[in-house]
Enzyme design. Sequence first.
Site, short mmCIF file in Angstrom:
data_model
loop_
_atom_site.label_atom_id
_atom_site.label_comp_id
_atom_site.label_asym_id
_atom_site.label_seq_id
_atom_site.Cartn_x
_atom_site.Cartn_y
_atom_site.Cartn_z
N GLY A 248 0.94 -1.27 -0.01
CA GLY A 248 0.08 0.02 -0.01
C GLY A 248 0.86 1.34 0.07
O GLY A 248 0.19 2.52 -0.21
N GLU A 290 4.39 -6.26 1.96
CA GLU A 290 4.00 -6.92 0.32
C GLU A 290 3.93 -5.64 -0.30
O GLU A 290 2.70 -5.51 -1.13
CB GLU A 290 2.73 -7.60 0.46
CG GLU A 290 2.74 -8.83 1.04
CD GLU A 290 1.17 -9.38 1.14
OE1 GLU A 290 1.18 -10.43 1.45
OE2 GLU A 290 0.12 -8.72 1.01
N TYR A 333 -10.12 4.67 -11.42
CA TYR A 333 -9.96 5.16 -10.21
C TYR A 333 -9.72 6.81 -10.20
O TYR A 333 -9.31 7.42 -9.27
CB TYR A 333 -8.73 4.52 -9.27
CG TYR A 333 -8.62 3.13 -9.70
CD1 TYR A 333 -9.44 2.28 -8.60
CD2 TYR A 333 -7.54 2.56 -10.26
CE1 TYR A 333 -9.27 0.96 -8.89
CE2 TYR A 333 -7.38 1.38 -10.37
CZ TYR A 333 -8.25 0.41 -9.65
OH TYR A 333 -7.78 -0.91 -9.99
N CYS A 365 -13.33 2.89 -27.83
CA CYS A 365 -14.74 3.41 -28.18
C CYS A 365 -15.52 3.97 -26.81
O CYS A 365 -16.49 3.04 -26.88
CB CYS A 365 -15.28 2.52 -29.25
SG CYS A 365 -14.39 2.32 -30.50
#
Length: 438
Positions: A248, A290, A333, A365
């Site tokens: 994160g 991680e 996002y 498109c």
Amino acid sequence: MRKKGSLKISHLTWGGIDCHELAARFGTPLYVFDTGIIRSRCRELRETFIDRWENTRVRYAGKAFLIRAMAKLIQDEGLGLDVVSLGELMTALSAGFPPERIEMNGNAKSHAEIEAAVNSRVGRIIIDHPDELMTIQNYAQKAGIVQRAMIRVAPGVDAHTHKYIATGSTDSKFGVPADPREGSMLTDTLKAARDCRNVEIRGLHFHVGSQLFETEDYTKSIEVILKLMKSLKDEWGFVTHELNMGGGFGAVINPSVPAMRSEFYTDPMMKALIEGCGAYGLEVPRAILEPGRWIISEAGITLYTVENVRELPEISYIAVDGGMSDNPRFALYQAEYNAVKISDINGKIYRPSNGGKVSIVGKCCESGDILIDDAKIQEVKAGDVIALFNTGAYTFSMSSNYNYLPRPAVVFVENGEAKIAAERQTMEDLMRGQVLLF
Ligand code: LLP
């Protein structure tokens, strides 16, 4: 100072190579990664986390970007790997990645994925749903091994980020609530694990969210987990030997602004963990991280060729030869990026005579096929090549063949040398497996 495209000349260079040369040699759209930047990120994590704090590990989150050459690089840099599917697992294994340094995550693992993880002897499987326990037990028994595992818990912290990439709330689809009471999903799993002779639960895992720029979400989560660890130990005799605190760490969008150093995150996290363990009388567990995008995002740029420029009364569109098919992150996002014209990186920013904004859009498109909604970029015309910065994370890995666009090639560059790491898809690739039934 982090290494970025040189500003001495007006052409953009990446990894010591003029981007014009890259575009001419490999075509566009093109994902270009400076492996020197990736290596320096890995080194920074080793220095500020693995070497600074005892009993720590880093598992790069392959979902951010994983190809076989990337797995090799991560292996060379001494880090482990977090995979979430059979495809990611096979990519890593086929690159010779040591299975004991792989952990498997995923909220809906299939039996086939668990079987492959067990049979290839991955280091840890992160149990995300209680049902996975028996599946692991069965395959591990068949293989005659004890599979090490951890349990993912949702700490009940709403991370300060886009809601699609916040994962730590109690109503998250990931993990089990951090609830030590009798009859909770967590304690039922721990109880059931006592009878599973081929599964050893080593500890807990949480991932509170992605693209985080402050440390409060982590320290709050750690506080929740410490209380949980204490209850699980006192009431259930379960010792948390390992704690995976997820990824994160945020990736910046502006190429001239360096990312947060890793210790910005890791120092407060480790302080909270160590001090909290002291206060609760707990042994400090092995701490695992991680991170994905923090390692890879800024190493990557995407080169596009401008197809046309459309000046309308209130808005001007720069349309390029890629789009949401190679980078869906604005569409999903509203992710922000910066771009430059590679032949004139210090040039004046284009201001349309109508005073409207400039949007860089793709060729798909959809009106939502936007790369940069309100771009600050030099004046361009058809045929010019532009670069979007900080596109290393979640672009190749989230790319699609929408509108039958082939996935762009990936080129790794370092010290003036460019090598193809993944070939551009061909028309044959796009047709593969389709059957002309009639
Ligand atoms: N560990 C776990 C269990 C995760 O779920 C994730 C990300 C990570 C580590 C790595 O997070 P990172 O350090 O890269 O932020 N497609 C979205 C991101 C989804 C992230 C999902 N999980 C995006 O493009 O922003």
